[in-house]
Design a protein around this motif. Structure first.
Motif, PDB file in Angstrom:
ATOM      1  N   PRO A   1       0.806  -1.234   0.000  1.00 51.83           N
ATOM      2  CA  PRO A   1       0.000   0.000   0.000  1.00 51.83           C
ATOM      3  C   PRO A   1       0.833   1.275   0.000  1.00 51.83           C
ATOM      4  O   PRO A   1       0.437   2.271  -0.610  1.00 51.83           O
ATOM      5  N   LYS A   2       1.980   1.241   0.640  1.00 51.49           N
ATOM      6  CA  LYS A   2       2.834   2.432   0.671  1.00 51.49           C
ATOM      7  C   LYS A   2       3.256   2.810  -0.747  1.00 51.49           C
ATOM      8  O   LYS A   2       3.289   3.986  -1.102  1.00 51.49           O
ATOM      9  N   GLU A   3       3.553   1.820  -1.577  1.00 55.48           N
ATOM     10  CA  GLU A   3       3.937   2.069  -2.966  1.00 55.48           C
ATOM     11  C   GLU A   3       2.718   2.326  -3.850  1.00 55.48           C
ATOM     12  O   GLU A   3       2.731   3.215  -4.695  1.00 55.48           O
ATOM     13  N   LEU A   4       1.676   1.530  -3.650  1.00 55.53           N
ATOM     14  CA  LEU A   4       0.473   1.630  -4.479  1.00 55.53           C
ATOM     15  C   LEU A   4      -0.168   3.014  -4.408  1.00 55.53           C
ATOM     16  O   LEU A   4      -0.656   3.535  -5.404  1.00 55.53           O
ATOM     17  N   PHE A   5      -0.139   3.616  -3.226  1.00 52.28           N
ATOM     18  CA  PHE A   5      -0.798   4.904  -3.014  1.00 52.28           C
ATOM     19  C   PHE A   5       0.192   6.056  -2.821  1.00 52.28           C
ATOM     20  O   PHE A   5      -0.157   7.087  -2.267  1.00 52.28           O
TER      21      PHE A   5
END
Length: 159
Positions: A26-30
């Motif tokens: 999630p840190k990368e995805l968002f």
């Protein structure tokens, strides 16, 4: 518990796509742009299936006009259940369904709930708006409530 203005932490979420199981951090995805993540206690449950997920599907275009690049639904269910749930509701590609299979990411956020014999560890019902990896808005429901995490409420806050 994660708060507004906090950076979204790393973790592992999955989804079942045409090419098999996909893994997301999630840190990368968002990390770039504006995104919505909303969480439900469980796929195929009444409020989640009849109101929560359909609300975001119905308002996807309006949310896009507010700069929302993706809408994501998280639940502590496996990726196969999440895909079957989306197919049963005919949501298409308006909402990405993300599996937090064992509840680890929900616990990391401080948004897990132990429902005991009902279903074990689940996610609390919430919605968050993420801008460039930072939690811009966080709306966490009280137990057995459905007010501040619904699509209509989030849309009002972005207007």
């Amino acid at each position: 518990m994660i708060n507004e203005n906090d950076q979204l932490p790393s973790g592992t979420l999955t989804s079942k796509g045409e090419l098999g199981i996909q893994h997301y951090d999630p840190k990368e995805l968002f990390a770039k742009g504006r995104h919505i993540v909303f969480a439900v206690p469980g796929a195929f449950t009444p409020t989640c299936s009849e109101k929560h997920l359909p609300g975001y599907v119905d308002l996807a275009e309006e949310l896009a006009t507010k700069g929302v690049q993706s809408i994501n639904c998280l639940a502590v269910n496996d990726a196969f259940v999440m895909r079957a749930w989306g197919e049963s509701l005919g949501i298409g590609d308006k909402v990405r369904l993300l599996s937090d299979g064992n509840g680890e990411y929900s616990e990391k956020l401080g948004l897990a709930s132990d429902t005991g014999a009902f279903g074990g560890i689940r996610s609390k019902r919430y919605a968050m708006v993420i801008e460039d990896g930072i939690v811009e808005h966080l709306f966490v429901e009280d137990d057995k409530q459905f007010d501040v995490s619904k699509a209509e409420y989030v849309l009002e806050q972005l207007s």
